[in-house]
Design a protein around this motif. Structure first.
Motif, PDB file in Angstrom:
ATOM      1  N   GLY A 231       0.817  -1.203   0.000  1.00  0.00           N
ATOM      2  CA  GLY A 231       0.000   0.000   0.000  1.00  0.00           C
ATOM      3  C   GLY A 231       0.846   1.245   0.000  1.00  0.00           C
ATOM      4  N   THR A 232       0.182   2.382   0.100  1.00  0.00           N
ATOM      5  CA  THR A 232       0.880   3.662   0.200  1.00  0.00           C
ATOM      6  C   THR A 232       1.568   3.745   1.561  1.00  0.00           C
ATOM      7  N   PRO A 233       2.498   4.684   1.731  1.00  0.00           N
ATOM      8  CA  PRO A 233       3.129   4.824   3.048  1.00  0.00           C
ATOM      9  C   PRO A 233       2.123   4.984   4.187  1.00  0.00           C
ATOM     10  N   ASP A 234       1.074   5.787   3.997  1.00  0.00           N
ATOM     11  CA  ASP A 234       0.074   5.961   5.052  1.00  0.00           C
ATOM     12  C   ASP A 234      -0.674   4.661   5.333  1.00  0.00           C
ATOM     13  N   GLU A 235      -1.003   3.936   4.277  1.00  0.00           N
ATOM     14  CA  GLU A 235      -1.712   2.660   4.468  1.00  0.00           C
ATOM     15  C   GLU A 235      -0.854   1.663   5.228  1.00  0.00           C
ATOM     16  N   ILE A 236       0.434   1.597   4.894  1.00  0.00           N
ATOM     17  CA  ILE A 236       1.328   0.661   5.580  1.00  0.00           C
ATOM     18  C   ILE A 236       1.575   1.113   7.017  1.00  0.00           C
ATOM     19  N   ARG A 237       1.733   2.406   7.213  1.00  0.00           N
ATOM     20  CA  ARG A 237       1.980   2.930   8.562  1.00  0.00           C
ATOM     21  C   ARG A 237       0.821   2.594   9.509  1.00  0.00           C
ATOM     22  N   ASN A 238      -0.396   2.547   8.961  1.00  0.00           N
ATOM     23  CA  ASN A 238      -1.584   2.329   9.790  1.00  0.00           C
ATOM     24  C   ASN A 238      -2.134   0.908   9.706  1.00  0.00           C
ATOM     25  N   ASN A 239      -1.398   0.005   9.067  1.00  0.00           N
ATOM     26  CA  ASN A 239      -1.852  -1.381   8.929  1.00  0.00           C
ATOM     27  C   ASN A 239      -1.518  -2.157  10.202  1.00  0.00           C
ATOM     28  N   GLN A 240      -2.528  -2.649  10.884  1.00  0.00           N
ATOM     29  CA  GLN A 240      -2.310  -3.317  12.166  1.00  0.00           C
ATOM     30  C   GLN A 240      -1.462  -4.575  12.017  1.00  0.00           C
ATOM     31  N   LYS A 241      -1.692  -5.322  10.946  1.00  0.00           N
ATOM     32  CA  LYS A 241      -0.910  -6.540  10.734  1.00  0.00           C
ATOM     33  C   LYS A 241       0.570  -6.209  10.555  1.00  0.00           C
ATOM     34  N   VAL A 242       0.864  -5.123   9.842  1.00  0.00           N
ATOM     35  CA  VAL A 242       2.254  -4.708   9.627  1.00  0.00           C
ATOM     36  C   VAL A 242       2.869  -4.227  10.937  1.00  0.00           C
ATOM     37  N   LYS A 243       2.111  -3.471  11.734  1.00  0.00           N
ATOM     38  CA  LYS A 243       2.617  -3.013  13.030  1.00  0.00           C
ATOM     39  C   LYS A 243       3.040  -4.198  13.895  1.00  0.00           C
ATOM     40  N   GLU A 244       2.201  -5.204  13.918  1.00  0.00           N
ATOM     41  CA  GLU A 244       2.472  -6.368  14.763  1.00  0.00           C
ATOM     42  C   GLU A 244       3.648  -7.190  14.247  1.00  0.00           C
ATOM     43  N   ALA A 245       3.764  -7.297  12.908  1.00  0.00           N
ATOM     44  CA  ALA A 245       4.785  -8.166  12.331  1.00  0.00           C
ATOM     45  C   ALA A 245       6.127  -7.502  12.168  1.00  0.00           C
ATOM     46  N   TYR A 246       6.142  -6.161  12.015  1.00  0.00           N
ATOM     47  CA  TYR A 246       7.425  -5.532  11.678  1.00  0.00           C
ATOM     48  C   TYR A 246       7.627  -4.161  12.287  1.00  0.00           C
TER      49      TYR A 246
END
Length: 253
Positions: A231-246
């Motif tokens: 996704g876009t930087p904002d989408e990745i920054r706010n993605n809960q799965k990404v926060k938890e994994a990385y």
């Protein structure tokens, strides 16, 4: 090519070394003209993905499509001729040659005259002109006669970017270009990358999240050999799965 069209596509790509699965069904799309980051924890398989795209590894299964060509299993030389160039995590230069000589060799390869005796290279004015242009483009004209192995780390990485540009690629792959740089050197490198990728597509592996979020149009997150989000930087920054994994809550905030 339309800016929204993919120029590089990985479809269900797998790579195993013996019984060990490293890449486990990667789907990835790089659009024409975009800057795209591939991020993830150490050991996620990011460099392996680069090796698969650039022909240094052959996928166990899956397809890699570049600008109208299936390239899985193609040699690095053929993939480069089709218009894809890459740099490596470890600076890849001829340390005992000058900056100018390193870049001239890269330009000579593009023109198919890399085996020409150096005393005859003056008969190829286009090689000289393109080498001079590259020196200016990566801001190394003042260092043209310096021995490559004596350059600062950031200057060596700039020179390696120039060597990748020598083939006039449509797509550039950069593998951790900011690693080991100071804050000032990183700022310089980011501006250089923005400049030299105008009109090209960039796929970059980078651990500096400030660089990733400021430089890239889209981001894909690779965890345990699989892309878990794009996704876009904002989408990745706010993605809960990404926060938890990385990223972690603190970094993402």
């Amino acid at each position: 090519m339309n800016a929204m069209q993919p120029i590089l596509t990985l479809t269900d790509v797998h790579k195993a070394f013996g019984e060990t699965q490293i890449i486990r069904g990667v789907d990835l799309e790089l659009r024409a003209g975009e800057r795209h980051a591939l991020i993830g924890p150490n050991g996620a398989g990011k460099s392996t993905v680069f090796h698969l795209i650039s022909g240094h590894y052959v996928p166990t299964s899956g397809r890699i499509h570049f600008d109208g060509h299936d390239i899985q299993g193609a040699s690095p030389q053929r993939i480069n001729r089709l218009g894809l160039a890459r740099s490596f995590q470890i600076t890849n230069i001829f340390p005992k040659l000058s900056v100018y000589e390193n870049l001239r060799l890269a330009v000579m390869r593009r023109h198919g005259v890399q085996n020409t005796l150096w005393r005859f290279i003056g008969s190829y004015p286009k090689v000289r002109e393109e080498t001079e242009r590259l020196l200016e483009q990566v801001r190394l004209a003042a260092r043209r006669d310096a021995i490559a192995g004596e350059l600062s780390y950031s200057e060596q990485r700039s020179m390696e970017i120039a060597m990748a540009l020598a083939s006039d690629p449509q797509v550039i792959l950069l593998d951790e270009p900011m690693a080991g740089m100071s804050h000032e050197e990183t700022d310089y490198a980011v501006e250089l990358i923005k400049q030299v990728t105008q009109g090209r597509s960039l796929l970059i592996v980078e651990h500096d999240m400030d660089v990733v979020f400021s430089l890239c149009d889209r981001i894909s997150v690779l965890v345990y050999g699989q892309v878990i989000a794009t996704g876009t930087p904002d989408e990745i920054r706010n993605n809960q799965k990404v926060k938890e994994a990385y990223l972690g809550e603190e970094v993402a905030a």
